[in-house]
Design a protein around this motif. Structure first.
Motif, PDB file in Angstrom:
ATOM      1  N   VAL A 296       1.210  -1.098  -0.124  1.00 38.21           N
ATOM      2  CA  VAL A 296       0.094  -0.440  -0.141  1.00 38.21           C
ATOM      3  C   VAL A 296       1.130   0.864  -0.570  1.00 38.21           C
ATOM      4  O   VAL A 296       0.617   1.675  -0.857  1.00 38.21           O
ATOM      5  CB  VAL A 296      -1.021  -0.176   1.607  1.00 38.21           C
ATOM      6  CG1 VAL A 296      -1.670   0.887   0.937  1.00 38.21           C
ATOM      7  CG2 VAL A 296      -1.534  -1.411   1.715  1.00 38.21           C
ATOM      8  N   SER A 297       2.279   0.996   1.112  1.00 36.64           N
ATOM      9  CA  SER A 297       2.815   2.360   1.536  1.00 36.64           C
ATOM     10  C   SER A 297       4.153   1.671   1.645  1.00 36.64           C
ATOM     11  O   SER A 297       4.032   0.740   1.719  1.00 36.64           O
ATOM     12  CB  SER A 297       1.865   3.339   1.884  1.00 36.64           C
ATOM     13  OG  SER A 297       1.689   2.940   3.319  1.00 36.64           O
ATOM     14  N   GLY A 298       5.340   2.822   0.939  1.00 31.32           N
ATOM     15  CA  GLY A 298       6.335   2.154   1.779  1.00 31.32           C
ATOM     16  C   GLY A 298       7.471   1.363   0.504  1.00 31.32           C
ATOM     17  O   GLY A 298       5.964   0.933  -0.551  1.00 31.32           O
ATOM     18  N   GLU A 299       8.563   0.803   1.219  1.00 29.92           N
ATOM     19  CA  GLU A 299       8.812  -0.321   0.433  1.00 29.92           C
ATOM     20  C   GLU A 299       9.939  -0.634   1.450  1.00 29.92           C
ATOM     21  O   GLU A 299      10.254  -0.230   2.040  1.00 29.92           O
ATOM     22  CB  GLU A 299       9.182   0.006  -1.064  1.00 29.92           C
ATOM     23  CG  GLU A 299      11.073   1.576  -0.451  1.00 29.92           C
ATOM     24  CD  GLU A 299      11.706   1.748  -2.289  1.00 29.92           C
ATOM     25  OE1 GLU A 299      10.820   1.703  -2.620  1.00 29.92           O
ATOM     26  OE2 GLU A 299      12.780   2.243  -2.642  1.00 29.92           O
ATOM     27  N   GLY A 300      10.467  -2.060   0.930  1.00 27.99           N
ATOM     28  CA  GLY A 300      11.405  -2.195   2.030  1.00 27.99           C
ATOM     29  C   GLY A 300      11.468  -4.124   1.840  1.00 27.99           C
ATOM     30  O   GLY A 300      10.989  -4.851   1.540  1.00 27.99           O
ATOM     31  N   SER A 301      11.806  -4.109   3.358  1.00 27.41           N
ATOM     32  CA  SER A 301      12.035  -6.206   2.810  1.00 27.41           C
ATOM     33  C   SER A 301      10.279  -6.338   4.043  1.00 27.41           C
ATOM     34  O   SER A 301      10.309  -5.455   5.323  1.00 27.41           O
ATOM     35  CB  SER A 301      13.086  -7.033   3.369  1.00 27.41           C
ATOM     36  OG  SER A 301      13.035  -6.408   5.200  1.00 27.41           O
ATOM     37  N   VAL A 302      10.117  -7.865   3.921  1.00 26.67           N
ATOM     38  CA  VAL A 302       8.676  -8.227   4.329  1.00 26.67           C
ATOM     39  C   VAL A 302       9.512  -9.937   4.891  1.00 26.67           C
ATOM     40  O   VAL A 302      10.096 -10.559   3.975  1.00 26.67           O
ATOM     41  CB  VAL A 302       7.583  -8.366   3.772  1.00 26.67           C
ATOM     42  CG1 VAL A 302       6.989  -9.246   4.277  1.00 26.67           C
ATOM     43  CG2 VAL A 302       7.373  -6.707   3.688  1.00 26.67           C
ATOM     44  N   ASP A 303      10.240 -10.181   5.583  1.00 27.80           N
ATOM     45  CA  ASP A 303      10.370 -11.271   6.222  1.00 27.80           C
ATOM     46  C   ASP A 303       9.407 -12.244   6.538  1.00 27.80           C
ATOM     47  O   ASP A 303       8.668 -11.681   7.688  1.00 27.80           O
ATOM     48  CB  ASP A 303      11.056 -11.658   7.652  1.00 27.80           C
ATOM     49  CG  ASP A 303      12.421 -10.596   6.659  1.00 27.80           C
ATOM     50  OD1 ASP A 303      13.351 -10.345   5.611  1.00 27.80           O
ATOM     51  OD2 ASP A 303      13.642  -9.637   7.924  1.00 27.80           O
ATOM     52  N   VAL A 304       9.752 -13.739   6.091  1.00 27.99           N
ATOM     53  CA  VAL A 304       8.209 -15.149   6.175  1.00 27.99           C
ATOM     54  C   VAL A 304       8.518 -15.781   6.454  1.00 27.99           C
ATOM     55  O   VAL A 304       9.958 -16.459   6.189  1.00 27.99           O
ATOM     56  CB  VAL A 304       7.719 -14.655   5.511  1.00 27.99           C
ATOM     57  CG1 VAL A 304       6.295 -15.307   6.195  1.00 27.99           C
ATOM     58  CG2 VAL A 304       6.480 -12.841   4.990  1.00 27.99           C
ATOM     59  N   ASP A 305       9.171 -16.146   8.943  1.00 27.87           N
ATOM     60  CA  ASP A 305       9.196 -17.014   9.189  1.00 27.87           C
ATOM     61  C   ASP A 305       8.310 -18.313   8.853  1.00 27.87           C
ATOM     62  O   ASP A 305       7.130 -17.833   9.663  1.00 27.87           O
ATOM     63  CB  ASP A 305      10.249 -16.427  10.302  1.00 27.87           C
ATOM     64  CG  ASP A 305      11.283 -15.537   9.902  1.00 27.87           C
ATOM     65  OD1 ASP A 305      11.803 -16.142   9.439  1.00 27.87           O
ATOM     66  OD2 ASP A 305      11.034 -14.392  10.309  1.00 27.87           O
TER      67      ASP A 305
END
Length: 369
Positions: A296-305
């Motif tokens: 939706v907004s921003g950007e970067g990393s999404v870590d899924v454990d």
């Protein structure tokens, strides 16, 4: 008895003198001239302390005058050395009696330039000798290493990932085309079985295939220096295709087996999307299921454990979402079993929407490969 000379004393011992000037103590004739008896004096008193006595037939060497500067080992530097020697002599102080020691102030010893230059020359000579002896050996070793590296890189060919595959795909089928964003796609659910080719927009857009039943693994992108299989993707039912692209990747086939599609409807279908602005855990924060992640907004990393029901680690996914990020702005068909954790970079906002199709509702089984 001889009468003593009144008021006079012996110049040698201080004893009384008789009327003839003879000392009554030591017998010295005090009538002699001082030039014959130089008491507490020496003929060397006016000589420098470093003077030497020579025999009758010996000729003394010429000595520099007391105030003459010492000569340098290199005649071309007389003026510089004269200035240094004069300043050194200027530090001379008084002598200490007749003991032979001087009160000269001690000056630190200076290294001669000649010695430094000699050492440098010696090091250069030794290096040249050493290099001359071992240069051929070193050159041969380097030539072998470089030659071996070039041969390995030129002759290296990637092994055929399908060499052990025994399955065969039907020659006939339907022509299909799928434009896919980043995500996980199950063959036989989201993509029909068949032979595919992939069109990518960027050299590092990737198509990864995990096929445990058929026994092969692919990780393909146009930037591979050892060749890629983007024009020969053999997709069998049950394999998982992982797409990573800044925009989309197009898969197309001429023998797609569209009649062998088997899937389940997502039990979470119809639920309102969940907007996520912070880290969350599946179970307490949202129900387990299969979701589409949309930035939706921003950007970067999404870590899924991903964890088992007993808390043991099963897998970790590292997604990079953003306008120019490797996974673009959305990720499709992310399977989230209970206990899975999602960690966001700061200032990111995601929307989680239940996916349309699922291969199974046993979400742990999806990761048991």
């Amino acid at each position: 008895m001889e009468e003593a000379m009144f008021g006079k004393r012996c110049s040698l011992c201080g004893g009384k003198l008789n009327s003839n000037g003879i000392c009554t103590e030591c017998g010295l004739d005090n009538n002699k001239s001082d030039k014959n008896y130089r008491i507490n004096q020496s003929e060397c008193d006016h000589e420098p302390l470093t003077h030497v006595h020579y025999g009758k037939n010996e000729k003394p060497e010429k000595q520099p005058k007391p105030n003459t500067p010492r000569q340098s080992w290199q005649g071309s530097q007389k003026d510089n050395n004269r200035q240094q020697d004069q300043s050194w002599q200027g530090s001379t102080t008084t002598y200490s009696g007749n003991t032979g020691s001087t009160g000269r102030k001690k000056v630190g010893k200076k290294k001669k330039p000649g010695r430094i230059i000699s050492k440098i020359i010696a090091v250069i000579v030794i290096f040249n000798v050493f290099f001359g002896i071992f240069q051929p050996m070193v050159s041969d070793i380097l030539d072998d290493v470089i030659s071996g590296y070039q041969e390995n890189t030129q002759d290296y060919t990637r092994s055929d990932p399908y060499e052990n595959v025994t399955k065969e795909l039907p020659a006939d089928g339907e022509s299909v085309s799928f434009e896919l964003t980043s995500g996980d796609y199950v063959v036989g659910v989201h993509i029909p079985e068949g032979n595919y080719q992939a069109d990518v927009s960027y050299d590092y857009d990737t198509v990864q295939v995990d096929d445990w039943d058929s026994g092969f693994y692919l990780y393909e992108y146009a930037g591979r220096t050892d060749g890629d299989y983007l024009d020969d993707l053999r997709l069998y039912n049950g394999a998982i295709v992982h797409i990573s692209s800044q925009t989309t990747i197009t898969l197309y086939s001429d023998n797609a087996q569209t009649e062998n599609i088997l899937y389940e409807n997502n039990p979470l279908a119809g639920q309102e999307p969940l907007v996520v602005k912070k880290d969350l855990t599946v179970g307490p924060d949202l129900p387990a299921g299969v979701y589409d992640l949309i930035l939706v907004s921003g950007e970067g990393s999404v870590d899924v454990d991903i964890y088992t029901e007993y808390g043991e680690s099963m897998e970790t996914k590292n997604l990079y979402l953003g306008e120019n990020c490797t996974d673009g702005k959305e990720y499709k068909n992310l399977v989230l079993p209970k206990n899975a954790q999602i960690t966001l970079d700061d200032n990111m906002e995601l929307r989680l929407t239940p996916s349309e199709k699922v291969s199974t509702t046993d979400y742990y089984q999806y990761y048991n490969y």
